[in-house]
Each structure stands twice: as structure tokens, then as C-alpha cells.
Design a protein around this motif. Structure first.
Motif, PDB file in Angstrom:
ATOM      1  N   UNK A  95       0.825  -1.386  -0.005  1.00 49.24           N
ATOM      2  CA  UNK A  95      -0.042   0.041  -0.093  1.00 49.24           C
ATOM      3  C   UNK A  95       0.903   1.114  -0.117  1.00 49.24           C
ATOM      4  N   UNK A  96       0.777   2.211  -1.025  1.00 48.63           N
ATOM      5  CA  UNK A  96       1.544   3.460  -1.154  1.00 48.63           C
ATOM      6  C   UNK A  96       1.441   4.212   0.049  1.00 48.63           C
ATOM      7  N   UNK A  97       0.342   4.135   0.816  1.00 46.59           N
ATOM      8  CA  UNK A  97       0.006   5.006   1.998  1.00 46.59           C
ATOM      9  C   UNK A  97       0.985   4.529   3.138  1.00 46.59           C
ATOM     10  N   UNK A  98       1.720   3.410   2.881  1.00 49.92           N
ATOM     11  CA  UNK A  98       2.556   2.964   3.917  1.00 49.92           C
ATOM     12  C   UNK A  98       3.947   3.287   3.752  1.00 49.92           C
ATOM     13  N   UNK A  99       4.303   4.015   2.434  1.00 52.31           N
ATOM     14  CA  UNK A  99       5.806   4.393   2.208  1.00 52.31           C
ATOM     15  C   UNK A  99       6.072   5.107   3.202  1.00 52.31           C
ATOM     16  N   UNK A 100       7.479   4.844   3.597  1.00 46.94           N
ATOM     17  CA  UNK A 100       8.132   5.673   4.655  1.00 46.94           C
ATOM     18  C   UNK A 100       7.487   5.535   6.019  1.00 46.94           C
ATOM     19  N   UNK A 101       6.736   4.330   6.311  1.00 47.62           N
ATOM     20  CA  UNK A 101       5.902   4.370   7.466  1.00 47.62           C
ATOM     21  C   UNK A 101       6.054   2.979   8.112  1.00 47.62           C
ATOM     22  N   UNK A 102       7.409   2.393   7.843  1.00 46.83           N
ATOM     23  CA  UNK A 102       7.707   1.144   8.563  1.00 46.83           C
ATOM     24  C   UNK A 102       7.671   1.276   9.980  1.00 46.83           C
ATOM     25  N   UNK A 103       7.066   0.197  10.925  1.00 49.95           N
ATOM     26  CA  UNK A 103       6.808   0.404  12.267  1.00 49.95           C
ATOM     27  C   UNK A 103       7.992  -0.119  13.028  1.00 49.95           C
ATOM     28  N   UNK A 117      12.458   6.849   2.242  1.00 39.28           N
ATOM     29  CA  UNK A 117      10.935   6.665   1.533  1.00 39.28           C
ATOM     30  C   UNK A 117      10.856   5.278   1.176  1.00 39.28           C
ATOM     31  N   UNK A 118      11.341   4.441   1.883  1.00 35.92           N
ATOM     32  CA  UNK A 118      11.377   2.967   1.401  1.00 35.92           C
ATOM     33  C   UNK A 118       9.806   2.327   1.844  1.00 35.92           C
ATOM     34  N   UNK A 119       9.517   1.427   0.808  1.00 34.87           N
ATOM     35  CA  UNK A 119       8.036   1.000   1.009  1.00 34.87           C
ATOM     36  C   UNK A 119       8.193  -0.486   1.260  1.00 34.87           C
ATOM     37  N   UNK A 120       8.014  -1.101   2.506  1.00 35.57           N
ATOM     38  CA  UNK A 120       8.284  -2.322   2.791  1.00 35.57           C
ATOM     39  C   UNK A 120       7.219  -3.407   1.914  1.00 35.57           C
ATOM     40  N   UNK A 121       7.625  -4.268   1.093  1.00 35.46           N
ATOM     41  CA  UNK A 121       6.588  -5.191   0.511  1.00 35.46           C
ATOM     42  C   UNK A 121       6.014  -5.828   1.408  1.00 35.46           C
ATOM     43  N   UNK A 135       3.946  -4.576   4.143  1.00 37.91           N
ATOM     44  CA  UNK A 135       2.978  -3.816   4.789  1.00 37.91           C
ATOM     45  C   UNK A 135       1.847  -3.889   4.055  1.00 37.91           C
ATOM     46  N   UNK A 136       0.702  -4.158   4.691  1.00 37.41           N
ATOM     47  CA  UNK A 136      -0.660  -4.149   4.157  1.00 37.41           C
ATOM     48  C   UNK A 136      -1.437  -3.076   4.596  1.00 37.41           C
ATOM     49  N   UNK A 137      -2.353  -2.579   3.861  1.00 40.32           N
ATOM     50  CA  UNK A 137      -3.465  -1.776   4.363  1.00 40.32           C
ATOM     51  C   UNK A 137      -4.325  -2.633   5.175  1.00 40.32           C
ATOM     52  N   UNK A 138      -4.217  -2.327   6.332  1.00 42.78           N
ATOM     53  CA  UNK A 138      -5.355  -3.269   7.320  1.00 42.78           C
ATOM     54  C   UNK A 138      -6.557  -2.747   7.497  1.00 42.78           C
ATOM     55  N   UNK A 139      -6.808  -1.641   6.866  1.00 45.20           N
ATOM     56  CA  UNK A 139      -8.414  -1.123   6.914  1.00 45.20           C
ATOM     57  C   UNK A 139      -8.944  -1.434   5.825  1.00 45.20           C
ATOM     58  N   UNK A 140      -8.461  -2.066   5.041  1.00 50.33           N
ATOM     59  CA  UNK A 140      -9.251  -2.437   3.541  1.00 50.33           C
ATOM     60  C   UNK A 140      -9.813  -3.978   4.001  1.00 50.33           C
TER      61      UNK A 140
END
Ligand SMILES: *[C@@H]1O[C@H](CO)[C@@H](O)[C@H](O)[C@H]1NC(C)=O
Ligand SMILES: *[C@@H]1O[C@H](CO)[C@@H](O)[C@H](O)[C@H]1NC(C)=O
Length: 428
Positions: free
Chosen positions: A371-379, A417-421, A423-428
């Protein structure tokens, strides 16, 4: 193992391993190659027949109270086998012993492993903690009431149900990512560094955050224990296989008394020397892991037709990380800076919680887009608690160092600005 292709093709497993040039230390020359080497697989890639065999063996061992015995044994030795170099070698023997007990119920059973890294974002959503496999959080009285461990009681502490206690709202904190383990595999030149980088992080957080009996010294009472430790052992085995000459018998650091370890040290309360468990495929260690075989591309006789077709190739996930700034790679992924790196020091494959390991070779499988919205948002990974560190005899400084390194890595990946493969959009 990096072998000349011709020798890998032309010779059998035994010769191939000799070509690799491992010089066994005194004592270990007499260990003989196993005639039968089983391949441990990711739990989600088992066929339903394999899973039913595993389940039936575990239920047999449970009803004969082997589960109580292993819980008791682990509790007795716990202060000696955690927080020091005995950790990997002791647990390697321990889970191998368990697998042997299981064979008494199902002669063909093979212990699977749980790749907990691919579930790191949302462990409680993992199918492994679902009804089909091991069941989820404890319900009334924290007793597990779903999956394989449904209504299990053990008896050596009195008649008690098997408990799990996830965090708030039935969810589990974030675990350690494939990015983290890949980094540890690439930047741990010694056994002791690998041990500290894995035991204080990935190993601990899974125990602590599943909670209940997993967060005690008799954690083998929870059937999850064995798959978690099989995964930890896999990481150790992969690290060894990157450079078999150097690392098969590498043993350094200290034991629980602070003494430098040596290959002849006996594992706690056993007559087994450390060197006896170090070389997979030899002596009593008659197994390997699917990821090692797929990466090596050798010993073809061990592989099924499907796996044989499966050539290691840089995954999309690997390509993503390789594009990061050189400085970041130098700090965390030194091997990705090289033209060629061993697939064994790479946990970045195109796999997801719903399509583990086997999907790597599955042409028709395309991993879901992160999910693009998780780019740069690794927990950040969760932290170990003071109580846990104390119970496990861990070195608080070592734990802090591992946690800070993991967090610094997350910060730098996010800054790039790494996007971890994974990570998933958990709201979906
Ligand atoms: C299992 O243990 C629980 C206590 O944790 C107890 O209430 C229950 O009766 C036990 N079940 C059996 C079948 O003994
Ligand atoms: C291969 O991919 C297909 C489609 O995604 C899937 O249905 C199948 O289960 C996969 N097979 C394996 C072995 O992963």
C-alpha cells in the motif's frame, strides 16, 4: 554454498559437501552423513496430508504427556541456555529431540517452521494463529479454545489450561521484519553476534507478545514454540550455509558462567558436545530447510519436482531494497552492495502471509502490491519488557543494543522513503 556447477551436478550430496571443504574439528570427523535428510518447510506450504500427519503426531505426543516433559525440561535448563552462546546449539538439539519423539507417532513426520517475519506487521492476523493451524488468543481464563491447541491442559504444574495473552484488543505488537533479519544475516561475522542479534529481538518478542505460557520458562507446552524455534534454527542454519568452511563449526562468545565456549562443551545436562549438532545432514542432525535447498540449487535428490524447477532469483522485494542509497546499504545490507550475494543471507522474497515460501517459485502468483500510503512508514518492532529480560537471563545492555539498532534501521529506511513489501493496508 558456492560450488562449481559441474561438481554440484555431477556428484551426490556427500561429495558435494566434501568439495565445500569443511574441515571438521577433532571429534567431528567421525560424524557420518545421514542416509536420509528431511526438509523442514514453512507451515503454510504443507499439503493437507502433511499437516494432518503433523497434527496427529503432536496430538499423540500430547496425550502421552511428552508436552509436559519438554516444558518441564526447558524450565530446568532455562537459566543456562538463554542469553549466551548455548542458545542456538541447545535449541537445535532440543527441537531435533522433539521431532524424534513425534516420529514415534508418525514415522514420516517432519517438523515445520513458522516464518514469523512475514507476519511482522500484524501477527495476530496470521493464518498460523487461526483455526486451521494453532488457534489464537486465549478466551475465558486466557485458555486457548481454537485450532490445534483447543482446550489443551497440561499437568505437571497442576491441571492447567494452555494460555495465551495477546495485547490490547486481541492484537499483538509489531515483530521483526524480513528487512531486519536480512540485515542481521549480512552483518554478523561471528556466531556470538548472530546470536545476540536474533535472540534479543525476533526470538524474544514472539515469546513475550503471544504471552500466556509462551511467556514462561515452560513455553514448549505451547505447540507454537516448536515452529518458532524451528524458524530461529533456520536463520542460524542459513547463516552457517553462507560460508560453510568458516561457519559450520564457528562457536564463540561465552556460556552462562561467562566462560569462553568451546566446541567440546557439553550441552547443558546432556552428553552431547556442541560440535555434534552443528553440521546439518551429519550425525543425529538429519534435516535441512527448504530455503537452504532452494538457495543452494544442489542436492537435487532432496527436492520435489516443483522445487527443482525453482531457480533462485532476486525477488521484487530484493530489487526494491537494492535501490536504496549506498550509505544505507553499507550500514545495514553490506552484501547487497556486491554484484553477487548469497540468497542465503536474504529473507527478502516475494512472499506474503497468505502465500509463503512456495509462492516464490510459483509463476502464476503475483504478490499483492504494497500500500502506497505506508511508504516511509515502517513500524518499530515491539520492545522486550524488564520482566522478560530478567526471566530469560538476558543481558539488558545487549537487548538495548539490538533494539536500538533495529529502530535506527527503521528510521533510515523510512527516511529513504522505502516501501516495505510486507506492509498491508489493514483497513481494507
Ligand atoms: C483444564 O484446566 C482448567 C484450569 O486452567 C480447568 O478449569 C479445567 O477443568 C481443566 N480441564 C480438564 C479437562 O481437566
Ligand atoms: C500458486 O499460485 C496460485 C494462484 O495465486 C495459487 O492458487 C496456488 O495455491 C499457488 N501454489 C503454491 C504451491 O503456492
Amino acid at each position: 554454498m558456492r560450488l562449481p556447477l559441474t561438481s554440484a551436478l555431477g556428484l551426490g550430496l556427500l561429495c558435494v559437501q566434501q568439495v565445500a571443504g569443511i574441515t571438521p574439528p577433532p571429534g567431528a570427523e567421525s560424524l557420518t552423513a545421514c542416509s536420509d535428510v528431511s526438509v523442514r518447510k514453512e507451515i503454510r506450504t504443507l499439503s493437507s496430508e502433511e499437516w494432518n500427519t503433523y497434527k496427529s503426531a503432536v496430538e499423540g505426543a500430547k496425550s502421552d504427556r511428552w508436552i509436559d516433559w519438554f516444558g518441564y525440561l526447558h524450565e530446568r535448563v532455562s537459566s543456562k541456555i538463554h542469553g549466551n552462546s548455548e542458545f542456538f546449539v541447545y535449541h537445535r538439539k532440543f527441537i531435533n529431540d522433539y521431532e524424534k519423539i513425534l516420529r514415534g507417532y508418525e514415522p514420516n513426520v517432519v517438523l515445520p517452521y513458522w516464518n514469523t517475519m512475514i507476519d511482522y506487521q500484524n501477527p495476530s492476523g496470521s493464518p498460523v494463529l487461526g483455526d486451521k493451524y494453532f488457534g489464537g488468543n486465549g478466551a475465558t481464563g486466557e485458555c486457548v479454545s481454537t485450532g490445534l491447541a483447543n482446550s489443551w491442559n497440561f499437568t505437571y504444574l497442576g491441571n492447567e489450561c494452555l494460555q495465551r495473552k495477546f495485547g490490547e484488543a486481541d492484537s499483538i505488537v509489531t515483530w521483526y521484519s524480513p528487512e531486519y533479519v536480512t540485515s542481521i544475516l549480512q552483518s554478523s561475522p561471528t556466531y556470538a553476534e548472530l546470536r545476540a542479534g536474533i535472540e534479543n529481538s525476533l526470538h524474544g518478542i514472539v515469546h513475550l507478545s503471544i504471552g500466556g505460557d509462551m511467556n514462561t520458562m515452560h513455553s514448549p507446552a505451547d505447540p507454537i514454540f516448536w515452529l518458532h524455534h524451528s524458524n530461529i534454527d533456520r536463520v542460524y542454519a542459513q547463516w552457517q550455509a553462507v560460508d560453510p568452511d568458516e561457519r559450520t563449526y564457528m562457536y564463540d562468545g561465552t556460556d552462562s558462567t561467562g566462560k569462553e565456549v568451546s566446541l567440546n562443551d557439553k550441552l547443558t545436562y546432556t552428553s552431547t558436545a556442541a560440535y555434534e549438532v552443528m553440521r546439518l545432514g551429519y550425525g543425529n542432525m538429519c534435516y535441512t530447510y527448504d530455503t537452504i535447498k532452494a538457495a543452494d540449487g544442489d542436492s537435487k535428490s532432496l527436492l520435489s519436482t516443483r522445487q527443482r524447477k525453482c531457480k533462485p532469483r532476486p525477488s521484487k522485494a530484493t530489487q526494491t531494497i537494492q535501490k536504496l542509497p549506498v550509505k544505507l546499504l553499507t550500514n545495514y545490507y553490506p552484501s547487497f552492495n556486491k554484484k553477487k550475494f548469497s540468497p542465503l543471507e536474504n529473507e527478502m522474497s516475494d512472499i506474503t502471509p497468505k502465500q509463503p515460501m512456495a509462492a516464490e517459485c510459483n509463476k502464476s502468483f503475483t504478490p499483492p502490491k504494497p500500500s502506497e500510503k505506508l511508504r516511509g512508514k515502517m513500524p518499530y518492532p515491539g520492545r522486550l519488557s524488564k520482566d522478560y529480560i530478567k526471566m530469560m537471563n538476558l543481558n539488558p545492555k545487549e537487548v538495548k543494543a539490538a533494539e536500538e539498532r533495529a529502530r535506527a534501521m527503521v528510521d533510515e529506511l523510512n527516511a529513504a522513503n522505502y516501501l516495505s513489501p510486507y506492509l498491508f493496508d489493514l483497513d481494507k
